[in-house]
Write a protein that holds these residues in place. Sequence first.
Motif, mmCIF file in Angstrom:
data_model
loop_
_atom_site.group_PDB
_atom_site.id
_atom_site.type_symbol
_atom_site.label_atom_id
_atom_site.label_comp_id
_atom_site.label_asym_id
_atom_site.label_seq_id
_atom_site.Cartn_x
_atom_site.Cartn_y
_atom_site.Cartn_z
ATOM 1 N N SER A 90 47.216 91.586 53.478
ATOM 2 C CA SER A 90 47.195 90.444 52.577
ATOM 3 C C SER A 90 48.408 90.498 51.653
ATOM 4 O O SER A 90 48.706 91.538 51.061
ATOM 5 C CB SER A 90 45.905 90.475 51.755
ATOM 6 O OG SER A 90 45.821 89.351 50.919
ATOM 7 N N VAL A 91 49.115 89.361 51.526
ATOM 8 C CA VAL A 91 50.365 89.306 50.766
ATOM 9 C C VAL A 91 50.336 88.126 49.805
ATOM 10 O O VAL A 91 49.860 87.039 50.140
ATOM 11 C CB VAL A 91 51.585 89.183 51.709
ATOM 12 C CG1 VAL A 91 52.876 88.993 50.919
ATOM 13 C CG2 VAL A 91 51.694 90.401 52.614
ATOM 14 N N ILE A 92 50.860 88.335 48.593
ATOM 15 C CA ILE A 92 51.024 87.274 47.601
ATOM 16 C C ILE A 92 52.485 87.255 47.183
ATOM 17 O O ILE A 92 53.078 88.305 46.917
ATOM 18 C CB ILE A 92 50.148 87.528 46.357
ATOM 19 C CG1 ILE A 92 48.667 87.523 46.718
ATOM 20 C CG2 ILE A 92 50.426 86.492 45.264
ATOM 21 C CD1 ILE A 92 47.770 88.029 45.593
ATOM 22 N N ARG A 93 53.074 86.074 47.088
ATOM 23 C CA ARG A 93 54.445 85.917 46.610
ATOM 24 C C ARG A 93 54.408 85.008 45.390
ATOM 25 O O ARG A 93 53.805 83.932 45.443
ATOM 26 C CB ARG A 93 55.356 85.317 47.677
ATOM 27 C CG ARG A 93 55.466 86.145 48.947
ATOM 28 C CD ARG A 93 56.348 85.446 49.987
ATOM 29 N NE ARG A 93 57.719 85.377 49.560
ATOM 30 C CZ ARG A 93 58.636 86.321 49.814
ATOM 31 N NH1 ARG A 93 58.282 87.413 50.489
ATOM 32 N NH2 ARG A 93 59.871 86.195 49.385
ATOM 33 N N VAL A 94 55.053 85.429 44.306
ATOM 34 C CA VAL A 94 55.061 84.618 43.089
ATOM 35 C C VAL A 94 56.453 84.673 42.466
ATOM 36 O O VAL A 94 57.111 85.712 42.459
ATOM 37 C CB VAL A 94 53.972 85.096 42.097
ATOM 38 C CG1 VAL A 94 54.197 86.525 41.671
ATOM 39 C CG2 VAL A 94 53.898 84.189 40.891
ATOM 40 N N LEU A 95 56.909 83.538 41.950
ATOM 41 C CA LEU A 95 58.234 83.429 41.355
ATOM 42 C C LEU A 95 58.199 83.855 39.892
ATOM 43 O O LEU A 95 57.281 83.509 39.159
ATOM 44 C CB LEU A 95 58.724 81.979 41.466
ATOM 45 C CG LEU A 95 60.218 81.729 41.211
ATOM 46 C CD1 LEU A 95 61.053 82.388 42.298
ATOM 47 C CD2 LEU A 95 60.493 80.222 41.174
ATOM 48 N N ALA A 96 59.217 84.613 39.470
ATOM 49 C CA ALA A 96 59.374 85.026 38.071
ATOM 50 C C ALA A 96 60.728 84.521 37.581
ATOM 51 O O ALA A 96 61.742 85.209 37.716
ATOM 52 C CB ALA A 96 59.279 86.539 37.942
ATOM 53 N N PRO A 97 60.777 83.313 37.013
ATOM 54 C CA PRO A 97 62.062 82.729 36.595
ATOM 55 C C PRO A 97 62.754 83.484 35.464
ATOM 56 O O PRO A 97 63.980 83.486 35.376
ATOM 57 C CB PRO A 97 61.688 81.311 36.154
ATOM 58 C CG PRO A 97 60.370 81.030 36.795
ATOM 59 C CD PRO A 97 59.673 82.360 36.847
ATOM 60 N N THR A 98 61.987 84.129 34.572
ATOM 61 C CA THR A 98 62.568 84.801 33.403
ATOM 62 C C THR A 98 62.003 86.202 33.264
ATOM 63 O O THR A 98 61.004 86.564 33.898
ATOM 64 C CB THR A 98 62.254 84.023 32.115
ATOM 65 O OG1 THR A 98 60.836 84.105 31.851
ATOM 66 C CG2 THR A 98 62.663 82.555 32.233
ATOM 67 N N ALA A 99 62.642 86.981 32.380
ATOM 68 C CA ALA A 99 62.148 88.336 32.115
ATOM 69 C C ALA A 99 60.742 88.302 31.520
ATOM 70 O O ALA A 99 59.901 89.147 31.844
ATOM 71 C CB ALA A 99 63.107 89.063 31.166
ATOM 72 N N GLU A 100 60.473 87.321 30.671
ATOM 73 C CA GLU A 100 59.136 87.230 30.079
ATOM 74 C C GLU A 100 58.097 86.876 31.137
ATOM 75 O O GLU A 100 56.968 87.352 31.091
ATOM 76 C CB GLU A 100 59.116 86.207 28.950
ATOM 77 C CG GLU A 100 57.802 86.167 28.172
ATOM 78 C CD GLU A 100 57.337 87.528 27.662
ATOM 79 O OE1 GLU A 100 56.112 87.771 27.667
ATOM 80 O OE2 GLU A 100 58.181 88.359 27.263
#
Length: 202
Positions: free
Chosen positions: A8-18
């Motif tokens: 099972s895999v999840i991909r999530v975007l992190a645009p900023t350090a916060e």
Amino acid sequence: MIGEDGTSVIRVLAPTAEDMRRIGSRLASLVRGGDVIVLSGPLGAGKTTFAQGFGRGLHIAGPIVSPTFTIARELVGRSSGGAPLRLVHVDAYRLGTLGFEPGQASADTLLDQLESLGLDEELDDPDEHTIVLMEWGSQMAAVLASARLEVSIERPLEPKPVRGKDEGCGVLSGDGPRTVVFRAVGPAWTQRMDDLRKAVEA
């Protein structure tokens, strides 16, 4: 999402350090004593930033810094339910690069080095009040921790023209959003992936 190996895999975007810290904190809200988290990614990807968020989610008062030169640091925090937890934060970057004997397998060297640091049992069977967060640990995870959550951080690529060759040779960019990929190995995390997806995508 199901990976090529059926996990099972999840991909999530992190645009900023916060955003990266927030994702780390959301993961921390789901951990249980005995969990092993393996954190990987190229230099500058944001592993320490993720770890800072993870520590914040565990209510750790002290700073979370990369333990590269100390190999491992122990920090005291608590779970989302208030139970005391001990975070063992390991940086395995230098493990396995020193002390090879001719013909010695890299896995054997890693095990020897971890044993000398007292970390082999922590990874193999963390107690019910211990969480292990290991950076650069993917090379040894399969040897030591059959049940784990693998977290990899991907940096964006930017085109780099090369004289006399086709343009578009990608190099890692220091800027831009990161993608955080979670992969469950073993039933303990596979059962929590729906909750993890809801938490990190919120």
